[in-house]
Design a protein around this motif. Structure first.
Motif, PDB file in Angstrom:
ATOM      1  N   ILE A 161     -12.428  25.853 -23.026  1.00  0.00           N
ATOM      2  CA  ILE A 161     -13.512  24.732 -22.849  1.00  0.00           C
ATOM      3  C   ILE A 161     -12.803  23.381 -22.295  1.00  0.00           C
ATOM      4  CG2 ILE A 161     -15.065  23.184 -23.969  1.00  0.00           C
ATOM      5  CD1 ILE A 161     -15.968  25.649 -25.757  1.00  0.00           C
ATOM      6  N   PHE A 162     -11.547  23.079 -23.019  1.00  0.00           N
ATOM      7  CA  PHE A 162     -10.777  21.794 -22.950  1.00  0.00           C
ATOM      8  C   PHE A 162     -10.190  22.027 -21.470  1.00  0.00           C
ATOM      9  CE2 PHE A 162     -11.065  20.845 -27.351  1.00  0.00           C
ATOM     10  CZ  PHE A 162     -11.648  19.466 -27.052  1.00  0.00           C
ATOM     11  N   GLN A 163      -9.657  23.301 -20.980  1.00  0.00           N
ATOM     12  CA  GLN A 163      -9.025  23.568 -19.770  1.00  0.00           C
ATOM     13  C   GLN A 163     -10.181  23.354 -18.856  1.00  0.00           C
ATOM     14  OE1 GLN A 163      -6.104  24.183 -19.265  1.00  0.00           O
ATOM     15  NE2 GLN A 163      -5.737  25.243 -17.220  1.00  0.00           N
ATOM     16  N   LEU A 164     -11.216  23.557 -18.951  1.00  0.00           N
ATOM     17  CA  LEU A 164     -12.462  23.312 -17.846  1.00  0.00           C
ATOM     18  C   LEU A 164     -12.737  21.986 -17.636  1.00  0.00           C
ATOM     19  CD1 LEU A 164     -14.785  26.312 -18.956  1.00  0.00           C
ATOM     20  CD2 LEU A 164     -13.662  26.196 -16.609  1.00  0.00           C
ATOM     21  N   TRP A 165     -12.608  21.247 -18.768  1.00  0.00           N
ATOM     22  CA  TRP A 165     -12.864  20.005 -18.541  1.00  0.00           C
ATOM     23  C   TRP A 165     -11.628  19.003 -18.024  1.00  0.00           C
ATOM     24  CZ3 TRP A 165     -13.591  16.483 -23.784  1.00  0.00           C
ATOM     25  CH2 TRP A 165     -14.304  15.309 -23.528  1.00  0.00           C
ATOM     26  N   SER A 166     -10.313  19.341 -18.134  1.00  0.00           N
ATOM     27  CA  SER A 166      -9.356  19.156 -17.399  1.00  0.00           C
ATOM     28  C   SER A 166      -9.425  19.261 -15.988  1.00  0.00           C
ATOM     29  CB  SER A 166      -8.039  19.547 -17.954  1.00  0.00           C
ATOM     30  OG  SER A 166      -7.458  18.897 -19.201  1.00  0.00           O
ATOM     31  N   ALA A 167      -9.911  20.763 -15.641  1.00  0.00           N
ATOM     32  CA  ALA A 167     -10.100  21.175 -14.262  1.00  0.00           C
ATOM     33  C   ALA A 167     -11.136  20.354 -13.662  1.00  0.00           C
ATOM     34  CB  ALA A 167     -10.406  22.299 -14.213  1.00  0.00           C
ATOM     35  N   ASN A 168     -11.988  19.833 -14.340  1.00  0.00           N
ATOM     36  CA  ASN A 168     -13.424  18.879 -13.663  1.00  0.00           C
ATOM     37  C   ASN A 168     -12.440  17.509 -13.458  1.00  0.00           C
ATOM     38  OD1 ASN A 168     -16.169  18.103 -13.372  1.00  0.00           O
ATOM     39  ND2 ASN A 168     -15.418  16.759 -14.958  1.00  0.00           N
ATOM     40  N   ILE A 169     -11.817  16.994 -14.223  1.00  0.00           N
ATOM     41  CA  ILE A 169     -11.041  15.733 -13.872  1.00  0.00           C
ATOM     42  C   ILE A 169     -10.063  16.049 -12.683  1.00  0.00           C
ATOM     43  CG2 ILE A 169      -9.383  14.027 -14.672  1.00  0.00           C
ATOM     44  CD1 ILE A 169     -10.549  14.583 -17.430  1.00  0.00           C
ATOM     45  N   TRP A 170      -9.342  16.969 -12.715  1.00  0.00           N
ATOM     46  CA  TRP A 170      -8.274  17.411 -11.641  1.00  0.00           C
ATOM     47  C   TRP A 170      -9.297  17.553 -10.224  1.00  0.00           C
ATOM     48  CZ3 TRP A 170      -5.453  21.339 -14.944  1.00  0.00           C
ATOM     49  CH2 TRP A 170      -4.730  20.861 -15.653  1.00  0.00           C
ATOM     50  N   ILE A 171     -10.283  18.001 -10.247  1.00  0.00           N
ATOM     51  CA  ILE A 171     -11.126  18.262  -8.907  1.00  0.00           C
ATOM     52  C   ILE A 171     -11.262  16.927  -8.342  1.00  0.00           C
ATOM     53  CG2 ILE A 171     -13.211  18.727  -8.007  1.00  0.00           C
ATOM     54  CD1 ILE A 171     -13.256  20.998 -10.072  1.00  0.00           C
ATOM     55  N   PHE A 172     -11.730  16.020  -9.131  1.00  0.00           N
ATOM     56  CA  PHE A 172     -12.279  14.542  -8.593  1.00  0.00           C
ATOM     57  C   PHE A 172     -10.958  13.916  -8.257  1.00  0.00           C
ATOM     58  CE2 PHE A 172     -16.360  15.683 -10.430  1.00  0.00           C
ATOM     59  CZ  PHE A 172     -16.813  15.524  -9.245  1.00  0.00           C
ATOM     60  N   GLY A 173      -9.968  13.862  -9.223  1.00  0.00           N
ATOM     61  CA  GLY A 173      -8.633  13.446  -8.957  1.00  0.00           C
ATOM     62  C   GLY A 173      -8.058  13.808  -7.496  1.00  0.00           C
ATOM     63  N   LEU A 174      -8.164  15.108  -7.184  1.00  0.00           N
ATOM     64  CA  LEU A 174      -7.341  15.538  -5.904  1.00  0.00           C
ATOM     65  C   LEU A 174      -8.215  15.414  -4.847  1.00  0.00           C
ATOM     66  CD1 LEU A 174      -4.896  17.411  -5.393  1.00  0.00           C
ATOM     67  CD2 LEU A 174      -6.461  19.506  -5.179  1.00  0.00           C
ATOM     68  N   LYS A 175      -9.805  15.299  -5.228  1.00  0.00           N
ATOM     69  CA  LYS A 175     -10.558  14.774  -3.959  1.00  0.00           C
ATOM     70  C   LYS A 175     -10.308  13.506  -3.332  1.00  0.00           C
ATOM     71  CE  LYS A 175     -15.659  13.648  -3.428  1.00  0.00           C
ATOM     72  NZ  LYS A 175     -15.429  12.251  -3.706  1.00  0.00           N
ATOM     73  N   ASN A 176      -9.892  12.562  -4.384  1.00  0.00           N
ATOM     74  CA  ASN A 176      -9.696  10.995  -3.838  1.00  0.00           C
ATOM     75  C   ASN A 176      -8.328  11.217  -3.330  1.00  0.00           C
ATOM     76  OD1 ASN A 176     -12.231   9.381  -4.553  1.00  0.00           O
ATOM     77  ND2 ASN A 176     -12.016  10.663  -6.105  1.00  0.00           N
ATOM     78  N   ALA A 177      -7.409  11.560  -4.095  1.00  0.00           N
ATOM     79  CA  ALA A 177      -5.999  11.451  -3.940  1.00  0.00           C
ATOM     80  C   ALA A 177      -5.449  12.284  -2.507  1.00  0.00           C
ATOM     81  CB  ALA A 177      -4.902  12.223  -4.984  1.00  0.00           C
ATOM     82  N   ARG A 178      -6.254  13.174  -2.162  1.00  0.00           N
ATOM     83  CA  ARG A 178      -5.973  13.966  -0.940  1.00  0.00           C
ATOM     84  C   ARG A 178      -6.981  13.889   0.154  1.00  0.00           C
ATOM     85  NH1 ARG A 178      -1.623  15.738   0.844  1.00  0.00           N
ATOM     86  NH2 ARG A 178      -2.186  17.782   0.976  1.00  0.00           N
ATOM     87  N   ASN A 179      -8.102  12.928  -0.053  1.00  0.00           N
ATOM     88  CA  ASN A 179      -9.168  12.656   0.665  1.00  0.00           C
ATOM     89  C   ASN A 179      -9.676  13.985   1.187  1.00  0.00           C
ATOM     90  OD1 ASN A 179     -10.605  11.123   2.231  1.00  0.00           O
ATOM     91  ND2 ASN A 179      -9.519  11.210   4.136  1.00  0.00           N
ATOM     92  N   LEU A 180     -10.243  14.671   0.306  1.00  0.00           N
ATOM     93  CA  LEU A 180     -11.018  16.070   0.483  1.00  0.00           C
ATOM     94  C   LEU A 180     -12.377  16.077   0.218  1.00  0.00           C
ATOM     95  CD1 LEU A 180      -8.467  18.222  -1.507  1.00  0.00           C
ATOM     96  CD2 LEU A 180      -8.480  18.231   0.722  1.00  0.00           C
ATOM     97  N   ASN A 181     -13.043  16.803   0.680  1.00  0.00           N
ATOM     98  CA  ASN A 181     -14.407  16.955   0.431  1.00  0.00           C
ATOM     99  C   ASN A 181     -14.394  17.806  -0.954  1.00  0.00           C
ATOM    100  OD1 ASN A 181     -14.245  19.665   0.999  1.00  0.00           O
ATOM    101  ND2 ASN A 181     -14.817  19.522   3.133  1.00  0.00           N
TER     102      ASN A 181
END
Length: 209
Positions: A161-181
């Motif tokens: 459950i906590f891994q999924l929570w981290s993944a959610n943060i990483w998704i939006f972090g990578l979206k912004n850091a790498r200018n991704l959709n």
């Protein structure tokens, strides 16, 4: 504290704001170091309990426990850039643009849920270590006992459950850091994290079978 709450509740907005600021590693590094320290404590307690129960001698058990602590500490520090490198590499397939340093910074924030999981994991290990030390068994039997322990099985599910929570943060972090959709960020993070979760589920099912 507001930063921590924002990254947990609205990571996309949080990272969009961070993109307007200079790269700072102070907070993410502090988050990862706390995880590493908890990992070191957990490693020390668990290895010492296993070796003590195997009757290998106090001195050897203490040395092994120190090794477990060192492994727990370094493991967290090493995985941080490894996660970032994997996300960074996969995001390149979707046209990702942006520095590795920015990605590393944002991935560090994703360790906040892992910190909460580490605290829970430390509680679980404390509960289990006493019973391990009171049981005479070899390391192989210990591994089987741990996989069959209901508290460890709960810890596995909580960890997912906590891994999924981290993944959610990483998704939006990578979206912004790498200018991704969102789709590119979701695949770049979801693929490696999904494989890790699948492994955890297989281990969990094996423990309760």
């Amino acid at each position: 504290m507001n930063e921590i709450i924002n990254v947990l509740t609205n990571p996309d907005s949080f990272f969009k704001k961070k993109m307007t600021e200079r790269i700072h590693f102070k907070i993410p590094f502090f988050i990862v170091i706390l995880n590493a320290l908890l990992g070191a404590i957990s490693g020390y307690i668990m290895v010492k309990a296993i070796l003590s129960s195997a009757a290998v001698g106090v001195g050897f058990a203490s040395i092994g426990a120190i090794g477990g602590a060192l492994g727990g500490f370094l493991g967290v520090l090493i995985v941080w850039p490894i996660y970032t490198a994997v996300f960074y590499g996969l995001s390149a397939l979707f046209g990702g643009e942006g520095s590795f340093k920015r990605s590393l910074e944002f991935v560090g924030y994703g360790y906040i849920p892992a910190l909460l999981n580490s605290i829970f994991g430390l509680y679980v290990i404390n509960q289990i270590s006493a019973s391990l030390q009171a049981t005479a068994a070899d390391p192989a039997q210990m591994a089987q006992m741990l996989s069959n322990d209901p508290l460890m099985q709960v810890a596995t599910l909580v960890g997912i459950i906590f891994q999924l929570w981290s993944a959610n943060i990483w998704i939006f972090g990578l979206k912004n850091a790498r200018n991704l959709n969102l789709r590119g960020a979701l695949i770049s993070v979801g693929l490696p994290v999904g494989l890790l979760i699948l492994y955890s589920l297989i281990s969990y099912i094996g423990g309760i079978a």
